[in-house]
Design an enzyme around this catalytic site. Structure first.
Site, PDB file in Angstrom:
ATOM      1  N   GLY A 123       0.800  -1.380  -0.027  1.00 46.94           N
ATOM      2  CA  GLY A 123      -0.025   0.009   0.007  1.00 46.94           C
ATOM      3  C   GLY A 123       0.987   1.168  -0.005  1.00 46.94           C
ATOM      4  O   GLY A 123       0.338   2.457  -0.235  1.00 46.94           O
ATOM      5  N   CYS A 169     -26.939 -10.587 -16.613  1.00 49.14           N
ATOM      6  CA  CYS A 169     -26.413 -10.269 -17.973  1.00 49.14           C
ATOM      7  C   CYS A 169     -27.614 -10.813 -18.925  1.00 49.14           C
ATOM      8  O   CYS A 169     -28.098 -11.879 -18.891  1.00 49.14           O
ATOM      9  CB  CYS A 169     -25.194 -11.184 -17.965  1.00 49.14           C
ATOM     10  SG  CYS A 169     -24.611 -10.918 -19.760  1.00 49.14           S
ATOM     11  N   CYS A 186     -25.657 -13.827 -20.810  1.00 53.77           N
ATOM     12  CA  CYS A 186     -25.036 -15.141 -20.362  1.00 53.77           C
ATOM     13  C   CYS A 186     -25.868 -15.548 -19.027  1.00 53.77           C
ATOM     14  O   CYS A 186     -25.882 -16.433 -18.308  1.00 53.77           O
ATOM     15  CB  CYS A 186     -23.791 -15.108 -19.978  1.00 53.77           C
ATOM     16  SG  CYS A 186     -23.153 -14.183 -18.466  1.00 53.77           S
ATOM     17  N   CYS A 235     -22.251  -8.209 -19.462  1.00 51.65           N
ATOM     18  CA  CYS A 235     -21.055  -8.491 -18.500  1.00 51.65           C
ATOM     19  C   CYS A 235     -20.011  -7.449 -19.006  1.00 51.65           C
ATOM     20  O   CYS A 235     -19.827  -7.503 -20.158  1.00 51.65           O
ATOM     21  CB  CYS A 235     -20.687  -9.897 -18.613  1.00 51.65           C
ATOM     22  SG  CYS A 235     -21.634 -11.188 -17.899  1.00 51.65           S
ATOM     23  N   CYS A 267     -18.063 -13.486 -20.022  1.00 59.46           N
ATOM     24  CA  CYS A 267     -19.477 -13.767 -20.597  1.00 59.46           C
ATOM     25  C   CYS A 267     -19.281 -14.599 -21.669  1.00 59.46           C
ATOM     26  O   CYS A 267     -20.427 -15.489 -21.753  1.00 59.46           O
ATOM     27  CB  CYS A 267     -19.854 -12.449 -20.904  1.00 59.46           C
ATOM     28  SG  CYS A 267     -21.564 -12.237 -21.553  1.00 59.46           S
TER      29      CYS A 267
END
Lengths: 362, 290, 259
Positions: free
Chosen positions: B31, B240, B243, B265, B271
């Site tokens: 970080g 979606c 899909c 997606c 997808c």
């Protein structure tokens, strides 16, 4: 039926081909060659070399041709090329007092040893369009004489000898290299000068102009402005001495600024410094004004909150390649983030409307 | 550009070593933003120069590279960067997330959980999470050093006071291993939960701002919030249309002049893989709505 | 002052031979004093006498080269920076003359008061808001102004908000730099009243810089008179103001109306 956008690769290829065609323009007009750009658009070539940090007029001219005259794009091409070049070593510091000058003026003295040389300048031209150039008018050749080849000392050296100039902290430390180390604050003067030297001419000019208009005024006189060529020498370890490996054109500006003084030290003039590759006096003068404004702290001046006094502001924003890239990246797709914003705003609106309905009901 | 005239993966070896040193430092201090001498790349700043340099420093000839932008392999910038590495490194490229050893991304984390041995490289425009609260780099570095993050929560407090909710939907700030507050790059906050405990190495490169930071595998990453206004990953409340997935992040597409919408997606590989497995959505050609 | 602190017989804050120079110029020189728990110390003098410089040194805003400053027996000048920062957002507070220097002008009143709480780990929005509301009440700001920004407040309200923002974490030591300067006389009186109440109720130790002897008389238990960067007289407030010893203090006292 929805089909997700495909064929990005084909679109890119086609777009680039179109770009090449546009660059060429009308094919009944003769194509520019790189030598023409180098010879006839010399100041554009100089700017690209200065901001691209690479002294190579041929490559700069090629970049200008390839970028269709977009100079920031040309600087970008040069920078991207420069970064891949191996480093064989470092040259010795260039001695600007050993400059073959084509131009040298001082605003602080009427005359000085070595004389004033007006040189090839736009100054005192009347800015009238010259239609002869449109009609293929040939320019008469410059008058040439056996110019005195002696090197001239820096004019501020004369003031320095009298003890009127501030004493510079001269040392042999290797200055930091902006292209090899990240820019970190606080930045000492060598690093600041380096950043300004390759900074965008327009940005540095506007910063300098702002000091003249009162945002961090420094009362600058142009002590000396000189343009000419200097030898670049390099020490070859195997030889044990330095050899000249070429020469570069430089523009150098030194300003004399308002004096400071304290109880312990008598008043002295202070300096601002600008050094730019090629012939680029607007940039060199601008740079020296901004340099001087950024020195407020070491000279014990007040920070009046002027943009040109703020090293973080000036140095983080003067590079036009960083600026233009980041600016233009907002045209890349951002639809994933935008989708997230859409959902959030719908949710917030829904809640606000529900609250209103509830309030009305009560 | 003649490929032979450039080193493997474009950058010279000395530069790659310099970047790897920064990456190792970043991994050692999760970080923390490591300053590095970002090079000028043959693509504009802000278009992934940081990510490209990190990828170049990580790539070996045996790697398989995947590049996505907005989750998709075929967006123009993803195509451009993939092509760059095909030309300069001749590595194998793929669109399949599970096959890739290095994935460079802009704005998304793939839906399929990543595995050990994979590297995810993020393109970062503004690495400093405190930047819009405090414009000065010298000051924000001091704030990180002294762990003075009160201001970050003031921002979230102000959001709730004004909007009733935290009004940050992407680039949502996180705290890493209880120490550094970090900008996860502009991924939608939907992706934030995938940052923590991830099996892959996550590397973040900001070219213009000259910063690198990193999350080693299985790092603790917490999205900032309040106890009574907890962090909520959000997505469109749809499945979606191609899909049928109800758990993936969706793009909203306007499909006609009447403003009708469909949702698909954002992760195109996810997808198409699902469609290949026989999953269908509302607008699938043969099947009924899932 | 609690009996417990008295029993400890230890000053809260102790300054030894403090000197601050600006090049060859003296900011303040050879300052020595002790501050006991619950005590209010006034530093008075004309502008340029070094009293604000001294306050800046004490609060850690200015770098000090000579002297020692102890808080609860620990030398704050030798303390690592992170520790000193923690101190200045928990046990210490600083009230600036200009509320703009002490407030975040772009952040709501509630956010301003809540910042110190969040900085020391408060993470419950409801609790933070409740505490902020309570504190706005204690400094006589209506609770419905909680989401307004300080820009929309009068000068007196801004100063009261700054005080609330500082006192919300119940500090032990508060530095104040001319807290009533720049306010109308009537507004000043109300603020002084409020401050006096808060100092008493919370048992605060305060070091207050003022050029206004009336303010000093109302708030301070003890006074230090400064001239040219040096302390020329110190003692109990009434004693210094009613029976000044130094010629300069006599001049200072005689130049204002008695209150």
């Amino acid at each position: 039926m929805y089909v997700a956008t495909k064929g990005g690769e084909r679109a890119i290829d086609a777009a680039h081909r179109w770009l090449g065609d546009e660059r060429r323009g009308d094919r009944t007009i003769a194509e520019l060659d790189v030598a023409q750009i180098r010879e006839q658009l010399g100041l554009a070539v100089n700017r690209v070399m200065a901001e691209g940090s690479l002294f190579d007029p041929d490559l700069a001219a090629l970049a200008i041709k390839q970028s269709r005259g977009d100079l920031i794009e040309a600087v970008f091409l040069i920078r991207a090329y420069r970064t891949t070049l191996p480093r064989f070593g470092s040259s010795l510091p260039v001695e600007t007092k050993r400059m073959h000058m084509i131009r040298r003026i001082s605003a602080t003295f009427k005359d000085a040893p070595g004389g004033q040389i007006l040189g090839p300048t736009f100054d005192y031209t009347h800015r009238l369009l010259d239609f002869k150039l449109m009609a293929d008018g040939e320019a008469p050749e410059a008058l040439r004489s056996e110019a005195p080849s002696a090197f001239a000392p820096h004019i501020l050296q004369l003031l320095d000898d009298d003890g009127l100039m501030e004493q510079l902290d001269v040392n042999d430390d290797t200055p930091p290299d902006l292209t090899r180390e990240p820019l970190e604050m606080p930045a000492a003067r060598p690093l600041r000068l380096q950043a300004l030297a390759r900074g965008d001419e327009g940005f540095v000019l506007s910063m300098a102009y702002s000091t003249q208009r009162g945002y961090g005024r420094t009362h600058a006189f142009v002590g000396e402005l000189r343009i000419g060529t200097c030898a670049v020498e390099m020490e070859i370890p195997e030889l044990g001495f330095s050899v000249e490996i070429g020469e570069i054109e430089l523009t150098e500006c030194e300003t004399v600024n308002q004096f400071t003084g304290s109880k312990s030290e008598p008043p002295q003039f202070t300096r601002g410094y600008g050094l730019v590759m090629g012939q680029s006096e607007r940039k060199a003068i601008s740079m020296s004004l901004v340099d001087r404004a950024l020195r407020w702290e070491e000279l014990g001046e007040e920070n009046v909150g002027a943009p040109a006094q703020d090293a973080e502001f000036v140095l983080y924003h003067c590079d036009n390649i960083q600026a233009t890239g980041f600016l233009e990246h907002i045209k890349l797709p951002h639809y994933v983030d935008f989708q997230s914003e859409l959902e959030l705003i719908r949710k917030l609106r829904r809640e606000a409307l529900q609250a209103q309905v509830k309030e009305a009901a009560e | 550009m003649t490929e032979q005239s450039y080193n493997f993966a474009y950058l010279d070896e000395a530069t790659k070593r310099m970047i790897r040193r920064a990456l190792l430092k970043g991994l050692a201090i999760p970080g923390y933003q490591v300053p590095f001498a970002s090079r000028e790349m043959p693509m504009p700043y802000g278009w992934g120069t940081g990510g490209v340099q990190v990828t170049a420093a990580c790539l070996i000839p045996e790697d398989t590279l995947k590049v996505i932008d907005q989750g998709a392999d075929d967006t123009t910038n993803a195509v451009s960067i993939r092509k760059f590495f095909e030309r300069t490194a001749q590595v194998r490229t793929t669109e399949t997330t599970t096959e890739a050893t290095v994935i460079q991304t802009r704005h998304r984390i793939p839906e399929v959980p990543l595995a050990e041995g994979q590297i995810l490289v993020y393109q970062v425009p503004i690495p400093e999470p405190l930047r819009f609260l405090e414009p000065r780099e010298s000051e924000t570095r001091r704030m990180h050093a002294l762990e003075e993050y009160g201001l970050m929560h003031v921002k979230l407090y102000e959001d709730i006071a004004r909007h009733g909710a935290i009004a940050t939907s992407y680039a949502y700030p996180v705290k890493v291993e209880g120490r550094y507050v970090m900008d996860p790059s502009p991924i939608p906050k939907f992706d934030n939960p995938k940052l923590g405990g991830n099996a892959a190495i996550q590397l973040f490169g900001a070219g213009r701002e000259q910063r690198i930071y990193a999350l080693p595998p299985y790092t603790q990453v917490v999205s900032l919030d309040f106890e009574d206004h907890p962090f909520e990953p959000s997505k469109a409340e749809h499945a979606c249309d191609l899909c049928g997935s109800e758990v993936s992040y969706l793009d909203e597409v306007i499909v006609d002049d009447q403003g009708n919408r469909m949702f698909v997606c954002s992760d195109t590989n996810y997808c198409t893989t699902r469609q290949g497995e026989g999953h269908t959505g509302r607008l699938s050609q043969k099947g009924e709505a899932a | 002052m609690t009996l417990h602190d008295v029993a400890l017989q230890q000053p809260l804050f102790r300054v030894e031979s403090l000197t601050k120079r600006y090049g060859h110029r003296i900011g303040c020189a050879d300052v020595n004093f002790e501050l006991w728990p619950g005590e209010v110390l006034g530093i008075v003098g004309e502008s340029g006498s070094g009293k604000s410089t001294l306050l800046g040194c004490l609060a850690g805003h200015l770098r000090v080269e000579e002297g020692r400053i102890f808080y609860q027996g620990r030398d704050t000048l030798l303390m690592p920076e992170p520790e000193r920062r923690v101190l200045s957002r928990t046990e210490w507070a600083f009230v600036h003359q200009n509320p703009r220097d002490g407030l975040r002008m772009g952040v709501s009143a509630g956010g301003n008061v809540g910042e110190r709480l969040m900085a020391i780990g408060a993470r419950n929005y409801g609790d933070i808001r409740e505490t902020a509301t309570d504190w706005l009440g204690r400094v006589e700001i209506a609770s419905e102004r909680i989401d307004d920004r300080p820009r929309q407040f009068s000068g007196g309200m801004q100063q009261r908000l700054q005080i609330a923002r500082n006192l919300v974490t119940s500090p032990r030591l508060v530095f104040m730099d001319e807290p009533t300067g720049g306010l109308d006389v009537s507004v000043q009186a109300r603020l002084l009243d409020l401050l006096r109440g808060l100092v008493r109720d919370m048992g605060l130790s305060v070091i207050i810089v003022t050029h206004d002897l009336a303010v000093a008389r109302l708030l301070a238990d003890r006074l230090m008179v400064m001239k040219d960067g040096r302390v020329i007289e110190q003692g109990l407030t009434d004693q210094v103001l009613d029976d000044p010893q130094a010629a300069y203090t006599q001049l200072l006292v005689s130049s204002v109306l008695q209150v």
